[in-house]
Design a protein around this motif. Structure first.
Motif, PDB file in Angstrom:
ATOM      1  N   SER A 132      23.502  -6.612  19.631  1.00 18.46           N
ATOM      2  CA  SER A 132      24.729  -6.064  20.408  1.00 18.46           C
ATOM      3  C   SER A 132      24.755  -6.213  21.880  1.00 18.46           C
ATOM      4  O   SER A 132      23.519  -6.135  22.236  1.00 18.46           O
ATOM      5  N   ARG A 134      25.378  -3.686  23.760  1.00 14.28           N
ATOM      6  CA  ARG A 134      25.141  -2.278  24.063  1.00 14.28           C
ATOM      7  C   ARG A 134      23.728  -2.222  23.927  1.00 14.28           C
ATOM      8  O   ARG A 134      22.962  -2.025  25.034  1.00 14.28           O
ATOM      9  N   THR A 135      23.123  -2.873  22.998  1.00 13.81           N
ATOM     10  CA  THR A 135      21.518  -2.804  22.909  1.00 13.81           C
ATOM     11  C   THR A 135      20.958  -3.587  23.949  1.00 13.81           C
ATOM     12  O   THR A 135      19.776  -3.064  24.542  1.00 13.81           O
ATOM     13  N   ASP A 137      22.032  -4.300  26.829  1.00 14.24           N
ATOM     14  CA  ASP A 137      22.427  -3.660  28.098  1.00 14.24           C
ATOM     15  C   ASP A 137      21.185  -2.337  28.319  1.00 14.24           C
ATOM     16  O   ASP A 137      20.613  -2.190  29.287  1.00 14.24           O
ATOM     17  N   GLN A 138      20.930  -1.788  27.173  1.00  8.87           N
ATOM     18  CA  GLN A 138      19.873  -0.668  27.180  1.00  8.87           C
ATOM     19  C   GLN A 138      18.672  -1.377  27.463  1.00  8.87           C
ATOM     20  O   GLN A 138      18.003  -0.904  28.302  1.00  8.87           O
TER      21      GLN A 138
END
Length: 160
Positions: A132, A134-135, A137-138
């Protein structure tokens, strides 16, 4: 596409963009670099570990330093060669066969496209991976925190 044989271990350089685990066939890794792609019989972990040792540390030592700075135990970025700005981060647990190791400074941008995330590299090439946005980006931000901590001493005269 070049083939890396048993006698040679891939040397991670500033041109290395990504190392992908390959669980099928003879080759255990596909490496994306500025000159194209290479296959290796060595796993991504073996390649990264070898390159850490070549740069005067063990992969475990690099993980310990990242663990100390980031105060986490999972999906740790590796400072393969901090003096050259070579930082790789895993997209998943390194034990996951779907893990892709990405080179921080090669990433221009990334965005979610359906079930995959599209990664656009600085040189105009791209890669689609199963993660994802989001992952990713983290992980990207975690790596930037590690880079900032490692360079703080050079810039401000103190470290963590």
């Amino acid at each position: 596409m070049s083939i890396i044989t048993n006698a040679t271990m891939y040397i991670i350089t500033k041109n290395t963009k990504a190392i992908i685990a390959n669980s099928s066939g003879h080759y255990r890794s596909k490496i994306f670099h500025s000159e194209g792609e290479s296959n290796s019989i060595h796993s991504p972990r073996q390649i990264i570990s070898y390159n850490c040792m070549k740069n005067h540390s063990s992969m475990e030592g690099r993980e310990t330093a990242a663990r100390h700075v980031l105060r986490t135990n999972s999906k740790l970025p590796i400072s393969v060669n901090p003096s050259l700005g070579i930082y790789l981060f895993p997209t998943t647990s390194p034990r996951n066969p779907q893990c892709v190791w990405l080179s921080y400074y090669h990433i221009d941008f990334f965005k979610q496209v359906d079930e995959l995330t599209y990664i656009h590299f600085q040189d105009g090439t791209n890669l689609h991976i199963s993660i994802s946005e989001r992952t990713l980006d983290q992980q990207y931000k975690k790596t930037s925190q590690l880079i900032a901590a490692f360079h703080r001493e050079n810039i401000f005269g103190y470290s963590l």
